[in-house]
Design an enzyme around this catalytic site. Structure first.
Site: not given
Ligand code: NAD
Ligand code: TYD
Length: 348
Positions: A41, A89, A132-134, A157, A161
């Protein structure tokens, strides 16, 4: 590959100091005694070693600070004999990608290709791309995303992805690279960086600070507890068919505004804290996941219903105020103050 010191398998986790990665490292150390974890990381603003508090370095776990784009470093780590890679990451926040996309392209696309090439050379047996589903874009009132839904990403973003997914697909098609892709819906749970909806709203409400709801707040997301995501990822890594995509979701669609109201009510705070602010540009209206493939093929099921999951998550943020107050008082706060001030001003 077999590991001499633990007698098990070495798994390289990238981004294991972030939200989902750290939860996965914790889950794996508890549930997969035969795994040795190497956690690579970079510790960007979103990476936090406090997410890994209590985990000791030793025969089963090692942390390496570094960038996934650093090919020499990745080669060196893989030369230790890695069986599988779970690639978390990424730059992960949509709003940041709208402000500036460069880091998203660098880490999410270029970084993924570096890992693919290094993993091919090292003949890694399993590679899991955590997507991600996005990447599917936005839904209308009806329907769900299946694995065959065409990709139609709408933010820098999700576009980055989707590009990474295409590189993984190409490596499988061209070279037989043993890759799997997971596409999960929105996660919530402990250690989520408080820029994402649920931890932002919980921590703002606890501090009696305004809760910024984008637009009308009627956008829909399909929420899954992070521990259910972890079990799904392990099932895909261990038993998924290379070359396949697996959707992961909780069948739990909720409007943002309903989540915000629920959080306020659970914390005994008034709805007057809600502020409707300017909408996110290009805001996706609805996500919903059809996860029947992983359910029937890999017999995975989510275990945590939203009601108990959100309750325990709120409690976690109540019991770990030091964790999020440290983050919220750090450098990143300037970014939020600027962004939310601009949104509030524009909404007036
Ligand atoms: P996060 O932003 O909390 O964590 C990302 C981590 O990656 C951090 O620890 C950061 O330091 C590390 N990182 C970033 N750039 C890097 C690099 N160049 N080299 C090494 N490390 C690096 O993200 P998260 O929410 O834990 O998401 C993790 C993964 O899951 C992502 O790929 C995201 O697209 C995917 N994902 C997230 C969600 C969600 O709801 N959070 C849902 C579906 C998929
Ligand atoms: P987010 O947690 O950023 O996830 P994603 O955009 O990847 O789905 O946002 C979840 C939903 O919440 C999205 O519809 C945007 C909305 N949102 C707000 O309304 N206010 C906020 O401050 C944030 C961060 C998100």
């Amino acid at each position: 590959m077999h590991n001499e010191s633990t007698g098990g398998l070495t798994v390289l986790v990238t981004g294991g100091a972030g939200f989902i990665g750290a939860n996965f490292v914790r889950w794996a150390l508890a549930e997969r005694p035969e795994w040795r974890i190497v956690n690579l990381d970079k510790l960007t603003y979103a990476g936090n070693l406090e997410n890994l508090d209590g985990i000791e370095e030793g025969a089963r776990y090692r942390f390496v600070r570094g960038d996934i784009r650093d090919r020499q470093l990745v080669d060196r780590l893989l030369a230790e004999g890695v069986w599988g890679i779970v690639h978390f990451a990424a730059e992960s926040h949509v709003d940041r990608s709208i402000e500036s996309a460069t880091e998203f392209l660098e880490t999410n696309i270029v970084g993924t290709q570096v890992l693919i090439e290094a993993a091919r050379k090292a003949q890694v047996a399993r590679y899991l791309q955590v997507s991600t589903d996005e990447v599917y874009g936005s839904l209308g009132a009806e329907g769900k995303f299946s694995e065959t839904t065409p990709l139609a990403p709408n933010s820098p973003y999700s576009a980055s992805k989707a590009a990474a997914d295409m590189l993984v697909r190409a490596a499988f098609h061209t070279h037989g690279f043993p890759a799997l892709i997971s596409r999960c819906s929105n996660n919530y749970g402990p250690y989520q960086f408080p820029e994402k909806l649920i931890p932002l709203m919980v921590t703002n409400a606890m501090s009696d600070v305004a809760l910024p709801v984008y637009g009308d707040g009627c956008q829909v997301r399909d929420w899954l507890h992070v521990s259910d995501h972890c079990t799904a990822l392990a099932a895909i890594l261990e038993r998924g068919r290379p070359g396949e995509v697996y959707n992961i979701g909780g069948s739990n669609e909720m409007k943002n505004i309903d989540i915000v109201r629920l959080i306020l009510s659970a914390l005994g705070k008034p709805d007057t804290l809600i502020r409707h602010v300017t909408d996110r540009l290009g805001h996706d209206r609805r996500y919903a996941i059809d996860s029947s493939k992983i359910q029937s093929e890999l017999l995975w099921r989510p275990q945590i219903d939203f009601e108990s999951g959100i309750r325990s998550t709120i409690q976690w943020y109540q019991e770990n105020t030091r964790w999020w107050r440290n983050i919220k008082s750090g450098d990143y706060q300037g970014y939020y103050d600027r962004m939310y001030a601009a949104r509030l001003e524009a909404a007036r």
